[in-house]
Design an enzyme around this catalytic site. Structure first.
Site, PDB file in Angstrom:
ATOM      1  N   TRP A  10       0.805  -1.222   0.000  1.00  0.00           N
ATOM      2  CA  TRP A  10       0.000   0.000   0.000  1.00  0.00           C
ATOM      3  C   TRP A  10       0.839   1.273   0.000  1.00  0.00           C
ATOM      4  O   TRP A  10       0.301   2.361  -0.152  1.00  0.00           O
ATOM      5  CB  TRP A  10      -0.924   0.001   1.219  1.00  0.00           C
ATOM      6  CG  TRP A  10      -2.143  -0.842   1.039  1.00  0.00           C
ATOM      7  CD1 TRP A  10      -2.511  -1.558  -0.061  1.00  0.00           C
ATOM      8  CD2 TRP A  10      -3.171  -1.060   2.015  1.00  0.00           C
ATOM      9  NE1 TRP A  10      -3.688  -2.206   0.156  1.00  0.00           N
ATOM     10  CE2 TRP A  10      -4.126  -1.924   1.424  1.00  0.00           C
ATOM     11  CE3 TRP A  10      -3.384  -0.619   3.311  1.00  0.00           C
ATOM     12  CZ2 TRP A  10      -5.279  -2.344   2.112  1.00  0.00           C
ATOM     13  CZ3 TRP A  10      -4.520  -1.043   3.998  1.00  0.00           C
ATOM     14  CH2 TRP A  10      -5.455  -1.888   3.396  1.00  0.00           C
ATOM     15  N   LYS A  11       2.136   1.151   0.248  1.00  0.00           N
ATOM     16  CA  LYS A  11       3.006   2.326   0.314  1.00  0.00           C
ATOM     17  C   LYS A  11       2.416   3.332   1.309  1.00  0.00           C
ATOM     18  O   LYS A  11       1.970   2.932   2.381  1.00  0.00           O
ATOM     19  CB  LYS A  11       3.221   2.894  -1.085  1.00  0.00           C
ATOM     20  CG  LYS A  11       3.726   1.816  -2.059  1.00  0.00           C
ATOM     21  CD  LYS A  11       4.185   2.344  -3.379  1.00  0.00           C
ATOM     22  CE  LYS A  11       4.679   1.196  -4.247  1.00  0.00           C
ATOM     23  NZ  LYS A  11       5.266   1.661  -5.510  1.00  0.00           N
ATOM     24  N   HIS A  94      12.987  -2.270  -0.545  1.00  0.00           N
ATOM     25  CA  HIS A  94      12.221  -1.781  -1.693  1.00  0.00           C
ATOM     26  C   HIS A  94      12.979  -0.647  -2.376  1.00  0.00           C
ATOM     27  O   HIS A  94      13.672   0.133  -1.720  1.00  0.00           O
ATOM     28  CB  HIS A  94      10.842  -1.292  -1.245  1.00  0.00           C
ATOM     29  CG  HIS A  94       9.887  -1.046  -2.367  1.00  0.00           C
ATOM     30  ND1 HIS A  94       9.932   0.101  -3.136  1.00  0.00           N
ATOM     31  CD2 HIS A  94       8.877  -1.806  -2.867  1.00  0.00           C
ATOM     32  CE1 HIS A  94       8.973   0.039  -4.045  1.00  0.00           C
ATOM     33  NE2 HIS A  94       8.324  -1.106  -3.916  1.00  0.00           N
ATOM     34  N   GLU A 167      11.659  -6.622  -8.775  1.00  0.00           N
ATOM     35  CA  GLU A 167      10.954  -5.410  -9.198  1.00  0.00           C
ATOM     36  C   GLU A 167      11.888  -4.551 -10.041  1.00  0.00           C
ATOM     37  O   GLU A 167      12.711  -3.808  -9.495  1.00  0.00           O
ATOM     38  CB  GLU A 167      10.488  -4.611  -7.976  1.00  0.00           C
ATOM     39  CG  GLU A 167       9.406  -5.279  -7.167  1.00  0.00           C
ATOM     40  CD  GLU A 167       8.684  -4.276  -6.285  1.00  0.00           C
ATOM     41  OE1 GLU A 167       7.467  -4.157  -6.412  1.00  0.00           O
ATOM     42  OE2 GLU A 167       9.343  -3.591  -5.490  1.00  0.00           O
ATOM     43  N   GLY A 234       1.332  -3.060  -6.329  1.00  0.00           N
ATOM     44  CA  GLY A 234       1.247  -1.694  -5.824  1.00  0.00           C
ATOM     45  C   GLY A 234      -0.161  -1.148  -5.873  1.00  0.00           C
ATOM     46  O   GLY A 234      -1.033  -1.548  -5.112  1.00  0.00           O
ATOM     47  N   GLY A 235      -0.405  -0.216  -6.792  1.00  0.00           N
ATOM     48  CA  GLY A 235      -1.670   0.511  -6.844  1.00  0.00           C
ATOM     49  C   GLY A 235      -2.909  -0.355  -6.900  1.00  0.00           C
ATOM     50  O   GLY A 235      -3.934  -0.027  -6.284  1.00  0.00           O
TER      51      GLY A 235
END
Length: 249
Positions: A10-11, A94, A167, A234-235
């Site tokens: 979710w960052k 990350h 990534e 991610g998003g």
């Protein structure tokens, strides 16, 4: 047998109310399968998510950790603090931590050692090349170097407990995605590198994810690559429906 893991990152999104709303919505559509699902959220939401997901099989992960047990490290969180609230996973290294907050291969190694040797938390080790390195044909050299330094002084038993998230930095948050063949080739290279550092048994145990603009419309192609065991999302993980589509790839 490796069990695939789809983990959402979710960052720095969602507050506690929004996180709880997500959890309630996701629980209604989640069906326990042979695919593991987890959400890696900001520190303030972890306790709420652990309680919300209790008994569902849905894991909870942190996005960072400090390698010391305690001390004058303002703003940091220790591994024991995470374990106390029941966290299952923790992202380490990350690219955004490396780029914006000074994370290095050395600190990544120290964090892996801390998690593996003093907690039951599974680290998700992030590695990957940037666009310049990819264009110069250095991606395999870069990734192998990151792995070798991350694994420094780790035993084969410890290394086998890791999740590795490949990534490519050029595909994170850009809308660009490595072609499934590119992702599969690099994940195969990662597995071969682990075998070279340790042995075949260790490389067969390691879960290798792909991360970088993973969405419902490309998840199936990516996950069908033989050396890819999951995704770091991610998003798309911010939406219960989209995240469930990826889990159901």
């Amino acid at each position: 047998m490796r069990i695939p893991l789809i983990a959402g990152n979710w960052k720095m999104y969602k507050n506690r109310k929004e996180a709880c709303e997500f959890a309630e919505a996701f629980k209604k559509i989640y069906r326990d399968t042979d695919i593991r699902a987890a959400i890696c959220a900001p520190f303030t939401q972890l306790d709420d998510l652990v309680k919300s997901f209790a008994g569902t099989g849905i894991g909870v992960g942190a996005q960072n950790v400090h390698f010391e047990e305690e001390g004058a490290f303002t703003g940091e969180i220790s591994a024991s603090m995470l374990e106390e609230i029941g966290v299952d996973y923790c992202i380490v290294g990350h690219s955004e931590r490396r780029q914006y907050f000074g994370e290095t291969d050395k600190t990544v190694n120290l964090k892996l050692k801390k998690l593996l040797r003093s907690t039951s938390i599974t680290p998700i080790l992030c590695i990957g090349e940037d666009l310049r390195q990819r264009e110069e044909g250095q991606e395999k050299k870069v990734v192998a170097s990151q792995l070798e330094k991350a694994f420094s002084e780790l035993s084969a038993e410890e290394a086998g407990k890791l999740v590795i998230a490949y990534e490519p930095v050029w595909a994170i948050g850009t809308g660009k995605t490595a072609a499934p063949e590119q992702a599969g080739e690099m994940c195969a290279w990662i597995r071969k590198t682990v075998e070279n550092i340790y042995d075949e048994e260790t490389c067969d145990r390691v879960i290798i994810q792909y991360g970088g603009s993973v969405k419902p419309d490309n998840a199936t192609e990516i996950m069908n690559m033989p050396e890819i065991d999951g995704a770091l999302v991610g998003g798309a993980s911010l939406s219960p429906d989209q995240f469930m589509e990826i889990v159901n790839f």
